[in-house]
Design a protein around this motif. Structure first.
Motif, PDB file in Angstrom:
ATOM      1  N   ASP A 190       7.961   2.556  -3.382  1.00 35.61           N
ATOM      2  CA  ASP A 190       6.818   2.062  -2.620  1.00 35.61           C
ATOM      3  C   ASP A 190       5.516   2.463  -3.299  1.00 35.61           C
ATOM      4  O   ASP A 190       4.566   1.680  -3.338  1.00 35.61           O
ATOM      5  CB  ASP A 190       6.844   2.596  -1.181  1.00 35.61           C
ATOM      6  N   GLY A 191       5.474   3.666  -3.845  1.00 36.06           N
ATOM      7  CA  GLY A 191       4.281   4.095  -4.566  1.00 36.06           C
ATOM      8  C   GLY A 191       4.030   3.217  -5.788  1.00 36.06           C
ATOM      9  O   GLY A 191       2.898   2.812  -6.054  1.00 36.06           O
ATOM     10  N   LEU A 192       5.089   2.897  -6.521  1.00 36.20           N
ATOM     11  CA  LEU A 192       4.946   2.002  -7.662  1.00 36.20           C
ATOM     12  C   LEU A 192       4.523   0.609  -7.207  1.00 36.20           C
ATOM     13  O   LEU A 192       3.697  -0.039  -7.843  1.00 36.20           O
ATOM     14  CB  LEU A 192       6.260   1.920  -8.443  1.00 36.20           C
ATOM     15  N   GLY A 193       5.085   0.151  -6.098  1.00 31.43           N
ATOM     16  CA  GLY A 193       4.714  -1.160  -5.569  1.00 31.43           C
ATOM     17  C   GLY A 193       3.256  -1.210  -5.140  1.00 31.43           C
ATOM     18  O   GLY A 193       2.542  -2.176  -5.431  1.00 31.43           O
ATOM     19  N   LEU A 194       2.798  -0.157  -4.458  1.00 33.09           N
ATOM     20  CA  LEU A 194       1.388  -0.100  -4.057  1.00 33.09           C
ATOM     21  C   LEU A 194       0.482  -0.009  -5.275  1.00 33.09           C
ATOM     22  O   LEU A 194      -0.584  -0.637  -5.314  1.00 33.09           O
ATOM     23  CB  LEU A 194       1.154   1.090  -3.126  1.00 33.09           C
ATOM     24  N   SER A 195       0.894   0.736  -6.267  1.00 33.51           N
ATOM     25  CA  SER A 195       0.098   0.836  -7.488  1.00 33.51           C
ATOM     26  C   SER A 195       0.006  -0.511  -8.183  1.00 33.51           C
ATOM     27  O   SER A 195      -1.064  -0.917  -8.649  1.00 33.51           O
ATOM     28  CB  SER A 195       0.711   1.862  -8.447  1.00 33.51           C
ATOM     29  N   LEU A 196       1.135  -1.221  -8.250  1.00 36.05           N
ATOM     30  CA  LEU A 196       1.130  -2.542  -8.863  1.00 36.05           C
ATOM     31  C   LEU A 196       0.251  -3.503  -8.074  1.00 36.05           C
ATOM     32  O   LEU A 196      -0.481  -4.306  -8.654  1.00 36.05           O
ATOM     33  CB  LEU A 196       2.556  -3.086  -8.959  1.00 36.05           C
ATOM     34  N   ALA A 197       0.286  -3.409  -6.756  1.00 34.32           N
ATOM     35  CA  ALA A 197      -0.564  -4.263  -5.924  1.00 34.32           C
ATOM     36  C   ALA A 197      -2.035  -3.969  -6.203  1.00 34.32           C
ATOM     37  O   ALA A 197      -2.854  -4.887  -6.320  1.00 34.32           O
ATOM     38  CB  ALA A 197      -0.247  -4.046  -4.443  1.00 34.32           C
TER      39      ALA A 197
ATOM     40  N   ILE B 127      11.612  -5.769  -4.070  1.00 34.41           N
ATOM     41  CA  ILE B 127      13.006  -5.816  -3.625  1.00 34.41           C
ATOM     42  C   ILE B 127      13.613  -4.416  -3.592  1.00 34.41           C
ATOM     43  O   ILE B 127      14.229  -4.012  -2.603  1.00 34.41           O
ATOM     44  CB  ILE B 127      13.833  -6.767  -4.511  1.00 34.41           C
ATOM     45  N   VAL B 128      13.426  -3.672  -4.675  1.00 37.75           N
ATOM     46  CA  VAL B 128      14.013  -2.325  -4.739  1.00 37.75           C
ATOM     47  C   VAL B 128      13.457  -1.441  -3.629  1.00 37.75           C
ATOM     48  O   VAL B 128      14.209  -0.806  -2.880  1.00 37.75           O
ATOM     49  CB  VAL B 128      13.790  -1.684  -6.121  1.00 37.75           C
ATOM     50  N   ALA B 129      12.140  -1.390  -3.493  1.00 30.74           N
ATOM     51  CA  ALA B 129      11.519  -0.490  -2.515  1.00 30.74           C
ATOM     52  C   ALA B 129      11.809  -0.911  -1.084  1.00 30.74           C
ATOM     53  O   ALA B 129      12.161  -0.070  -0.245  1.00 30.74           O
ATOM     54  CB  ALA B 129      10.014  -0.442  -2.740  1.00 30.74           C
TER      55      ALA B 129
ATOM     56  N   ASP C  31       3.208  -0.300   2.521  1.00 27.72           N
ATOM     57  CA  ASP C  31       2.621   0.733   3.382  1.00 27.72           C
ATOM     58  C   ASP C  31       3.439   0.918   4.648  1.00 27.72           C
ATOM     59  O   ASP C  31       3.700   2.050   5.061  1.00 27.72           O
ATOM     60  CB  ASP C  31       1.174   0.355   3.726  1.00 27.72           C
ATOM     61  N   LEU C  32       3.863  -0.180   5.266  1.00 26.85           N
ATOM     62  CA  LEU C  32       4.731  -0.078   6.456  1.00 26.85           C
ATOM     63  C   LEU C  32       6.032   0.632   6.116  1.00 26.85           C
ATOM     64  O   LEU C  32       6.550   1.421   6.907  1.00 26.85           O
ATOM     65  CB  LEU C  32       5.019  -1.467   7.021  1.00 26.85           C
ATOM     66  N   ASN C  33       6.556   0.349   4.931  1.00 30.40           N
ATOM     67  CA  ASN C  33       7.798   0.991   4.489  1.00 30.40           C
ATOM     68  C   ASN C  33       7.605   2.497   4.340  1.00 30.40           C
ATOM     69  O   ASN C  33       8.462   3.281   4.749  1.00 30.40           O
ATOM     70  CB  ASN C  33       8.236   0.361   3.171  1.00 30.40           C
TER      71      ASN C  33
END
Length: 125
Positions: free
Chosen positions: A15-22, A64-66, A118-120
């Motif tokens: 999720d941290g990587l996903g938020l960073s990518l976003a 998908i992963v997160a 963030d919800l995750n």
């Protein structure tokens, strides 16, 4: 203490990587718009369709992963549903011609996907 921090990082890293990518995606969209307004030739690389396709592929993989991992950890479907909507909006944006609408829809999709991450994170606490 160290083991607890390592376990926390292992659970939250996607999720941290996903938020960073976003966040990087939003910065990319804003920077591209500003650069195109100021320097048409310098903005050409960042405005390339390849950059958007690679970014979408990374967003889909991290998402998908997160989000699936979070679904198994906390059992709440809402983060995965919201994140999937964001990925769908971003995918739909790739079908639009390059320009204002595509950038707008991409940024909206990124924001929705970031909300899903963030919800995750919140559901995993």
């Amino acid at each position: 203490m160290v083991i607890a921090l390592q376990a926390y990082w292992r659970e939250k890293r996607w999720d941290g990587l996903g938020l960073s990518l976003a966040g990087l995606c939003l910065v990319h969209c804003l920077a591209t718009s500003i650069m195109l307004a100021l320097l048409a030739s310098a903005g050409g690389f960042l405005f390339s369709p390849l950059v958007h396709e690679v970014g979408l592929a990374l967003a889909i993989v991290f998402g998908i992963v997160a989000l699936v991992k979070g679904l198994f950890v906390h059992g709440f479907m809402m983060p995965a549903a919201v994140g999937s909507l964001g990925i769908g909006v971003m995918s739909g944006a790739l079908t639009l011609p390059h320009g204002g609408d595509e950038i707008l829809y991409t940024m909206v999709g990124v924001a929705i996907l970031a909300l899903g991450h963030d919800l995750n994170l919140r559901a995993s606490r």
